[in-house]
Motif scaffolding. Structure first.
Motif, PDB file in Angstrom:
ATOM      1  N   GLN A  72     -10.846  10.955  -3.429  1.00 42.09           N
ATOM      2  CA  GLN A  72     -10.882  10.197  -4.675  1.00 42.09           C
ATOM      3  C   GLN A  72     -10.148  10.955  -5.772  1.00 42.09           C
TER       4      GLN A  72
ATOM      5  N   GLU B  22      -5.621  -4.022  -4.933  1.00 37.90           N
ATOM      6  CA  GLU B  22      -6.985  -4.417  -4.548  1.00 37.90           C
ATOM      7  C   GLU B  22      -7.991  -3.775  -5.497  1.00 37.90           C
TER       8      GLU B  22
ATOM      9  N   ARG C 277      -9.651   6.351  -8.852  1.00 39.59           N
ATOM     10  CA  ARG C 277      -8.791   5.653  -7.894  1.00 39.59           C
ATOM     11  C   ARG C 277      -9.224   6.038  -6.482  1.00 39.59           C
ATOM     12  N   ARG C 278      -9.275   5.042  -5.614  1.00 38.65           N
ATOM     13  CA  ARG C 278      -9.684   5.260  -4.230  1.00 38.65           C
ATOM     14  C   ARG C 278      -8.626   4.710  -3.282  1.00 38.65           C
ATOM     15  N   GLY C 279      -8.493   5.376  -2.148  1.00 40.80           N
ATOM     16  CA  GLY C 279      -7.527   4.944  -1.151  1.00 40.80           C
ATOM     17  C   GLY C 279      -8.131   4.717   0.215  1.00 40.80           C
TER      18      GLY C 279
ATOM     19  N   ALA D 291      -4.941   7.676  -2.758  1.00 45.19           N
ATOM     20  CA  ALA D 291      -5.764   6.963  -3.733  1.00 45.19           C
ATOM     21  C   ALA D 291      -4.942   6.403  -4.886  1.00 45.19           C
TER      22      ALA D 291
ATOM     23  N   GLY E  82       0.793  -1.219   0.000  1.00 54.80           N
ATOM     24  CA  GLY E  82       0.000   0.000   0.000  1.00 54.80           C
ATOM     25  C   GLY E  82       0.820   1.261   0.000  1.00 54.80           C
TER      26      GLY E  82
ATOM     27  N   PRO F 155      -3.205   1.358 -11.647  1.00 55.29           N
ATOM     28  CA  PRO F 155      -2.793   0.538 -10.505  1.00 55.29           C
ATOM     29  C   PRO F 155      -1.468  -0.159 -10.761  1.00 55.29           C
TER      30      PRO F 155
ATOM     31  N   ARG G 181      -2.467   3.408  -2.312  1.00 52.96           N
ATOM     32  CA  ARG G 181      -2.789   2.631  -1.113  1.00 52.96           C
ATOM     33  C   ARG G 181      -3.460   1.302  -1.433  1.00 52.96           C
ATOM     34  N   LEU G 182      -4.349   1.286  -2.421  1.00 53.52           N
ATOM     35  CA  LEU G 182      -5.066   0.060  -2.794  1.00 53.52           C
ATOM     36  C   LEU G 182      -4.624  -0.432  -4.174  1.00 53.52           C
ATOM     37  N   ASP G 183      -3.338  -0.285  -4.441  1.00 50.60           N
ATOM     38  CA  ASP G 183      -2.792  -0.686  -5.740  1.00 50.60           C
ATOM     39  C   ASP G 183      -3.130  -2.117  -6.118  1.00 50.60           C
TER      40      ASP G 183
ATOM     41  N   GLY H  14      -9.840  -0.379  -5.060  1.00 52.88           N
ATOM     42  CA  GLY H  14      -9.193   0.908  -5.297  1.00 52.88           C
ATOM     43  C   GLY H  14      -9.367   1.449  -6.697  1.00 52.88           C
TER      44      GLY H  14
END
Length: 725
Positions: free
Chosen positions: A647, A619, A639-641, A612, A238, A560, A615-617, A622
């Protein structure tokens, strides 16, 4: 003249011929016949005596270069008188007992010595109160092994070693210290004397010379404690990881000094400061284990335990690592356990047999690279390689190992046709022994060097490369996403008029993006051998080439996956990479190139600052597609973190058509700040944009609750960050 009891003519003849494999049973002090006898073999010596507490005792010549006599109890030194009458005093290596103990021998014998380098190789030390160097090497099928160097006129008869344990040889040579040049002269299984470099040597001569060099690697004073405490967090999946890949010999050169490459200490200042300024989080170095051929770029190593002398001695390499750590940068090494060259002074048929490699070329020879393949199923070879990984992590504080050519290790039929490979025990193509080695290496690395990362350069669909070993994976921390790289580069090189027919090449990576912990690599392999530089891959006139390159980097940094970029690509070097010269730094001063460099710097900053984007690369939570428009070659995603992270919206336009009043859905209404625009004038673009941001209204679109209207410049990527209602 009296002869020591037990010393027969055959022993004397074998010593003179250099074929005695048990020298410690004959040479040195021995109790025999109620007396203490001393036997010494000293080629080229006119007279020899022993210096004892009771005085100087002459040792009569009893054969060719062989001397022997009775001496009293207690310590002694030898005094040799050469043919010209010059005298020299020295310690007798054959009065010293073994250095390796039972624990070392046991672990080496069963192939579980994870500190192999502390037992084998050349170690500056004190033994029985005397300073010198302890030499130890594994050569089970050798008939005799000697240490040779300037100190004994490269005469293998002078210092034959003691055979101990399971094919090990050792000797302590008093008076030999740091900087001594040496090799092992091995009388191999065929009876031929062959000079070999030390497989576990810590240093080497400058190529094309081939000898090893004694290096005292103890006692370095590290100043990187702060980094070592936080590096585990810096390598978490992350975390933001942006890697600058470097070939040390061609990054910069001292043109005022004949074009020589920078030293480790110069790189510790110049390279580290540059990479930190550019906003990268890590340096990745092409292989620095000693290698004979410059054109291999280090991917055909001979001295796996020796940092190449091309840029300085081992402690100065540590200076580079230490400086990087103090600057907050991790250091990754390209590591090559997949193959080794056939050079005569290296590991090839080390003791006259296929010791490190396979005897059968269908298993032991790479046809593509004309190199040899390690025998991963041999416990001593696996131990040699696993220990080497730990050596770099422990002794040099290396933060990560990027393992080269993993695909060639995993499959027995790699690049081979029918009949050219040997199936595994179940009749399949998987290389069980290599798989076991990679798993053992990763378990050892993560277990014994907390906080590090390992990376696989693996180009196939082999499953669970970056999954833990106890979950059935190979145990790597990350995997290079070669499929993403190949697909997207093919797309971006097309004339934009054709891109709509190949839109899937930019989107297919998202089908499997979360199946591994991926790094997106634009590596040295993409800018050599006629592939052209990144800039010259791009279609169109000069302006369009730069715009395409900027858009591609924007796409990459918002996609990602962790990032890797080879040196020179960050400023759009016009030419492909040439390892024989430095990067085209004058080009970096031109406005369009400087614009690309500024963009990469800002992409790295944004990537680090926006959770974002990292962190959720790995998953799927994200990432969410917003628009996937092949006809217009437009891509957009969110992209979300996590709940605490703003966002981020990325919009890509891969055509040279500007799209004004372009409406697109967003998840929430409110202010969306334009955080980056690859068409900005500061980057060399046309300066078209959205005046710092837009406001989304509650008009649903693209399956989203709100939408925005933007100006979408030609060949550009826009990045928006939600700032709230």
């Amino acid at each position: 003249m009296a002869h020591p009891p037990g010393l027969g003519p055959e022993d004397a003849a074998r010593l003179a011929a250099g074929s005695h494999d048990r020298p410690f049973e004959v040479l040195g002090p021995h109790e025999a016949g109620g007396a203490r006898w001393l036997v010494a073999f000293q080629p080229g010596t006119a007279a020899l005596s022993a210096l004892t507490d009771a005085g100087e005792v002459a040792l009569p010549r009893i054969g060719r270069d062989l001397f022997a006599g009775r001496i009293g109890a207690g310590p002694y030194r030898l005094r040799a008188v050469d043919g010209d009458g010059a005298a020299r005093d020295f310690e007798d290596p054959y009065r010293f007992g073994p250095v390796l103990g039972e624990v070392d021998l046991h672990l080496l014998g069963e192939g579980t010595h994870h500190r192999l380098w502390q037992a084998l190789g050349a170690h500056v030390t004190q033994h029985q109160g005397v300073a010198g160097t302890h030499f130890a090497v594994w050569a089970p099928n050798a008939r005799r092994v000697s240490v040779v160097g300037d100190f004994n006129r490269w005469d293998g008869r002078c210092h034959p070693m003691r055979r101990i344990g399971s094919g090990l040889w050792e000797i302590f040579l008093p008076g030999i210290g740091d900087g001594a040049i040496y090799k092992y002269e091995i009388v191999d299984a065929n009876g031929l004397p062959v000079p070999k470099a030390d497989p576990v040597g810590f240093g080497a001569q400058h190529p094309p010379e081939k000898a090893s060099m004694v290096r005292d690697i103890a006692g370095y004073g590290w100043h990187d404690g702060g980094w070592m405490e936080i590096r585990a967090a810096a390598h978490d999946r992350g975390a933001p990881i942006s890697i600058y890949e470097v070939h040390l010999g061609s990054w910069r050169r001292r043109l005022d000094q004949g074009g020589r490459p920078l030293s480790y200490r110069e790189l510790a200042h110049d390279l580290v400061n540059y990479v930190r300024d550019m906003g990268f989080t890590h340096l990745e170095l092409l292989p620095i284990s000693e290698f004979p051929f410059d054109g291999s770029w280090g991917y055909q190593p001979v001295g796996l335990y020796a940092p190449t002398i091309r840029f300085g001695p081992p402690h100065e390499f540590r200076d580079l690592v230490d400086a990087a750590h103090r600057a907050g940068l991790g250091v990754i090494l390209d590591w090559v356990p997949g193959h080794f060259p056939t050079d005569a002074h290296g590991l090839a048929r080390f003791d006259g047999t296929a010791l490190y490699e396979h005897e059968d070329p269908r298993e032991g020879f790479h046809q593509d690279w004309n190199t040899l393949i390690y025998n991963y199923g041999r416990i001593e070879v696996k131990n040699f390689l696993v220990s080497n990984a730990l050596y770099w992590l422990k002794e040099y504080h290396i933060d990560g190992l990027r393992v080269d050519a993993v695909a060639s290790m995993l499959y027995r039929d790699y690049s081979r046709g029918p009949g050219q490979w040997v199936p595994n025990k179940d009749g399949g193509r998987e290389n069980y022994e290599a798989i076991a080695f990679l798993r053992d290496m990763n378990v050892a690395a993560y277990g014994e060097a907390p906080g590090i990362m390992t990376v696989a350069e693996e180009s196939t669909s082999f499953p669970r490369v970056s999954a833990p070993v106890d979950a059935g994976g190979l145990g790597f921390g990350y995997k290079w996403n070669m499929g993403w790289m190949n697909d997207t580069l093919r797309y971006i090189q097309m004339d934009p008029v054709h891109r709509k027919y190949h839109h899937d090449q930019m989107t297919f990576g998202l089908v499997y993006a979360f199946s591994e912990n991926f790094i997106l690599p634009i590596s040295h392999d993409e800018v050599v051998h006629g592939k052209g530089s990144m800039l010259r891959k791009m279609p169109g006139d000069e302006w369009q080439q730069f715009a395409n390159l900027r858009a591609y980097y924007g796409f990459m940094w918002c996609h990602p996956g962790k990032k890797l970029l080879f040196m020179g690509c960050e400023f759009g070097q016009p030419e492909e990479w040439n390892h024989n010269g430095e990067l085209n730094w004058p080009a970096a001063e031109r406005p369009l190139h400087r614009g690309v460099q500024s963009l990469v710097r800002d992409l790295n900053r944004l990537y680090r600052e926006m959770p974002a984007l990292h962190r959720l690369d790995a998953e799927s939570a994200g990432f969410e597609w917003i628009r996937n428009d092949a006809e217009q070659s437009v891509l957009a995603w969110i992209r979300r973190g996590g709940d605490d992270a703003p966002q981020v919206l990325a919009i890509c336009n891969f055509t040279p058509v500007e799209r004004s009043d372009f409406r697109i859905g967003v998840p929430v209404a409110g202010r969306w700040r334009e955080a980056l625009n690859t068409d900005a004038a500061i980057y060399g673009g046309a300066g078209k944009g959205n005046l710092g941001g837009v406001t989304a209204d509650a008009a649903p679109l693209d399956g989203q609750a709100a939408s925005i209207r933007v100006l979408l410049p030609a060949l550009s990527v826009l990045v928006f960050v939600w700032e709230g209602e």
